[in-house]
Design a protein around this motif. Structure first.
Motif, PDB file in Angstrom:
ATOM      1  N   SER A 269       0.615  -1.116   0.065  1.00  0.00           N
ATOM      2  CA  SER A 269       0.031  -0.344   0.016  1.00  0.00           C
ATOM      3  C   SER A 269       0.862   1.301   0.028  1.00  0.00           C
ATOM      4  CB  SER A 269      -0.924   0.080   1.266  1.00  0.00           C
ATOM      5  OG  SER A 269      -1.823   1.134   1.321  1.00  0.00           O
ATOM      6  N   SER A 271       0.629   4.350  -1.212  1.00  0.00           N
ATOM      7  CA  SER A 271      -0.185   5.567  -0.942  1.00  0.00           C
ATOM      8  C   SER A 271      -0.315   5.710   0.759  1.00  0.00           C
ATOM      9  CB  SER A 271      -1.594   5.800  -1.280  1.00  0.00           C
ATOM     10  OG  SER A 271      -1.792   5.623  -2.624  1.00  0.00           O
ATOM     11  N   LYS A 272      -0.474   4.638   1.352  1.00  0.00           N
ATOM     12  CA  LYS A 272      -0.551   4.627   2.934  1.00  0.00           C
ATOM     13  C   LYS A 272       0.765   5.003   3.541  1.00  0.00           C
ATOM     14  CE  LYS A 272      -2.406   1.953   6.748  1.00  0.00           C
ATOM     15  NZ  LYS A 272      -3.010   0.716   7.226  1.00  0.00           N
ATOM     16  N   TYR A 273       1.928   4.440   2.898  1.00  0.00           N
ATOM     17  CA  TYR A 273       3.093   4.849   3.347  1.00  0.00           C
ATOM     18  C   TYR A 273       3.486   6.279   2.936  1.00  0.00           C
ATOM     19  CZ  TYR A 273       7.857   6.064   2.129  1.00  0.00           C
ATOM     20  OH  TYR A 273       9.208   6.607   2.326  1.00  0.00           O
ATOM     21  N   LEU A 275       1.780   8.870   2.822  1.00  0.00           N
ATOM     22  CA  LEU A 275       1.010   9.644   3.597  1.00  0.00           C
ATOM     23  C   LEU A 275       1.450   9.601   5.332  1.00  0.00           C
ATOM     24  CD1 LEU A 275      -2.333   9.829   1.900  1.00  0.00           C
ATOM     25  CD2 LEU A 275      -0.399  11.604   1.836  1.00  0.00           C
ATOM     26  N   SER A 276       2.083   8.564   5.617  1.00  0.00           N
ATOM     27  CA  SER A 276       2.393   8.410   6.973  1.00  0.00           C
ATOM     28  C   SER A 276       3.156   9.359   7.798  1.00  0.00           C
ATOM     29  CB  SER A 276       3.206   7.158   7.121  1.00  0.00           C
ATOM     30  OG  SER A 276       4.360   7.057   6.572  1.00  0.00           O
ATOM     31  N   LYS A 278       2.220  12.559   8.003  1.00  0.00           N
ATOM     32  CA  LYS A 278       1.551  13.666   7.393  1.00  0.00           C
ATOM     33  C   LYS A 278       0.949  14.575   8.873  1.00  0.00           C
ATOM     34  CE  LYS A 278      -1.898  15.770   4.637  1.00  0.00           C
ATOM     35  NZ  LYS A 278      -2.533  16.465   5.827  1.00  0.00           N
ATOM     36  N   CYS A 289      -3.455  13.397  -5.490  1.00  0.00           N
ATOM     37  CA  CYS A 289      -3.490  11.971  -6.322  1.00  0.00           C
ATOM     38  C   CYS A 289      -3.052  11.837  -7.635  1.00  0.00           C
ATOM     39  CB  CYS A 289      -5.037  11.204  -6.298  1.00  0.00           C
ATOM     40  SG  CYS A 289      -4.865   9.456  -6.610  1.00  0.00           S
ATOM     41  N   ASP A 380      -8.773  15.820   5.560  1.00  0.00           N
ATOM     42  CA  ASP A 380      -9.252  14.660   4.775  1.00  0.00           C
ATOM     43  C   ASP A 380      -9.757  15.153   3.450  1.00  0.00           C
ATOM     44  OD1 ASP A 380      -8.570  12.920   6.800  1.00  0.00           O
ATOM     45  OD2 ASP A 380     -10.566  13.270   7.975  1.00  0.00           O
ATOM     46  N   GLU A 405      -9.158   6.107  -5.125  1.00  0.00           N
ATOM     47  CA  GLU A 405      -8.066   5.641  -4.135  1.00  0.00           C
ATOM     48  C   GLU A 405      -8.104   6.481  -3.102  1.00  0.00           C
ATOM     49  OE1 GLU A 405      -4.391   4.045  -3.386  1.00  0.00           O
ATOM     50  OE2 GLU A 405      -5.781   3.490  -4.604  1.00  0.00           O
ATOM     51  N   LYS A 408     -10.686   5.219  -0.781  1.00  0.00           N
ATOM     52  CA  LYS A 408     -10.300   3.916   0.158  1.00  0.00           C
ATOM     53  C   LYS A 408      -9.398   4.191   1.226  1.00  0.00           C
ATOM     54  CE  LYS A 408      -8.603   1.613  -3.292  1.00  0.00           C
ATOM     55  NZ  LYS A 408      -7.628   0.396  -4.257  1.00  0.00           N
ATOM     56  N   LEU A 409      -8.594   5.419   1.436  1.00  0.00           N
ATOM     57  CA  LEU A 409      -7.794   5.609   2.476  1.00  0.00           C
ATOM     58  C   LEU A 409      -8.644   6.714   3.325  1.00  0.00           C
ATOM     59  CD1 LEU A 409      -4.173   6.090   0.728  1.00  0.00           C
ATOM     60  CD2 LEU A 409      -5.091   4.155   2.322  1.00  0.00           C
TER      61      LEU A 409
END
Length: 447
Positions: A269, A271-273, A275-276, A278, A289, A380, A405, A408-409
């Protein structure tokens, strides 16, 4: 018989009748060197009858899966038998590590030959032990002579062969040293012929110049079937494998890996990484995106606007084109009346990602505006759109995939171009805001 000589540019491969200080083709200085021309023996080929297209049988099942999903995606679904793939990247980025991991996976079900011109067999064994590669049909050859490498491939007939690197391989018949244009060109031609004759897929590793392009003539990229670039900062743990040419799949696909002590690990994942970490309720941060090939990625764009103590304010970017950033700053000054002439402006894309597509323009504008006004971007919220010189926000491609996408997050709001918002089906999971210009985006996007 008089010995013939020629002068070849080591940057572009151009041939000149005499030595020159500057190459007339690529304008590089002191790149032309003298090489001897060896007589070529005429070899009569065997005539091969042309085949009708309908008589040629091929199935996607023939592709060889590497068990590394990120790599298989970049290659278009796996390794095509008889293909020639060029892998380039900066020194120490992890090219050899990735190739050895591929060997370890493939050797469990197929035969693999790893040829190294830079390391001995014991050094490769040491690296293989560190990566946990022990069993399987993996053969190692430490050799630089292309003629011996050819004999080894034809004798072993492996499903996959890897040559590390093409700059260290040489033909004894040629007078120039390893790494020269003539040696690289002839070695690549030989690898291409071996791949087509034996059906073995061959990966060749290539070094890059300080400008970031593959060392050797540009002809090298035209000769191979696929070109993969391994990108990333040496001091960042994440690496990007990007496809810039692929005859068997989509171009500009990317695979993301994390460098660990046991080798490269796939990032499921990304995208999750990205944005970690943030920060929340902090001015100067916006999420966009972007589309890398067919994959949507959420990345954070950061901006810092600070009063300059010099007559000439600084403008610095990382991960985004400097000229594009200067254009977007000028739009804010002209269309929104922001007084940025005496401000230092720094723009950064978090995670070491490089953004090239214009769909990130609007996020850059809001990040700069947020830092200048000291007002955070709405929480968000994902921001997508291309900005024109008149301050208008233009439509982007595949906006539905990008918004999905973000949904989903856990993002609850998307600021997108008005034209995209009209055409897009309403999503129950995320609120869509269609805007026509940068002024509207700043009014809606900032707290």
């Amino acid at each position: 018989m008089k010995e013939k000589k020629r002068f070849i540019c080591q940057q572009c491969g151009a041939v000149t009748p005499k030595w020159m200080g500057r190459c007339p083709e690529c304008d590089s200085w002191n790149s032309i060197v003298e090489e001897k021309v060896l007589p070529v023996e005429k070899v009569s080929g065997v005539y091969k009858s042309p085949l009708n297209l309908k008589d040629i049988i091929y199935s996607e099942d023939e592709r060889i899966l590497t068990s590394i999903d990120e790599l298989d995606r970049v290659l278009g679904g796996g390794i095509v038998p008889g293909s020639l793939v060029l892998v380039g990247g900066d020194p120490g980025i992890g090219k050899s590590t990735l190739m050895l991991q591929i060997c370890g996976n493939l050797s469990k079900k197929t035969s693999v030959l790893y040829v190294s011109g830079e390391e001995s067999e014991k050094q490769i064994k040491l690296r293989a032990d560190r990566l946990g590669i022990k069993d399987g049909a993996l053969y190692i050859l430490a050799e630089n002579d292309m003629n011996i490498i050819e004999m080894a491939i034809k004798e072993l007939r492996p499903d996959v062969a890897i040559i590390d690197s093409i700059q260290t391989v040489y033909f004894p018949e040629l007078s120039s040293g390893p790494g020269s244009v003539s040696q690289i060109r002839e070695a690549t031609v030989k690898c291409l012929r071996i791949a087509k004759e034996t059906g073995s897929a061959i990966f060749i590793i290539g070094h890059v110049t300080k400008e970031g392009s593959l060392a050797g003539p540009k002809l090298l990229e035209h000769m191979v079937d696929s070109v993969l670039y391994f990108e990333g900062e040496r001091y960042h743990s994440y690496r990007l494998l990007r496809s810039v040419k692929n005859r068997f799949g989509s171009t500009n696909e990317i695979g993301i890996f994390e460098m660990r002590d046991k080798g490269l690990v796939e990032v499921s994942s990304p995208s999750k990484y990205l944005l970690s970490g943030k920060p929340k309720d902090t001015a100067g941060s916006a999420v966009v995106c972007v589309l890398e090939g067919t994959r949507p990625l959420l990345v954070e764009v950061q901006a810092l606007v600070s009063r300059s103590g010099f007559n000439l304010p600084r403008r610095q970017t990382s991960g985004i084109d400097y000229n594009r950033a200067a254009l977007l700053i000028a739009v804010l000054e002209k269309k929104l009346g922001f007084m940025l002439a005496q401000e230092d402006i720094f723009i950064n894309v978090a995670g070491g990602i490089k953004i090239e597509e214009p769909g990130a323009d609007l996020a850059v504008e809001l990040a700069v505006a947020s830092s200048f006004k000291n007002r955070p971007v709405m929480e968000d919220t994902v921001i997508i759109g291309e900005v024109g010189l008149a301050g208008e926000v233009r439509a982007v491609s595949h906006v539905e995939k990008r918004v999905q996408e973000a949904a989903k997050l856990g993002f609850s709001k998307a600021i997108i171009p008005y034209e995209n918002a009209i055409d897009m089906q309403k999503s129950p999971k995320i609120k869509i805001e269609g805007i026509k210009n940068v002024k509207e985006a700043v009014e809606i996007g900032l707290k």
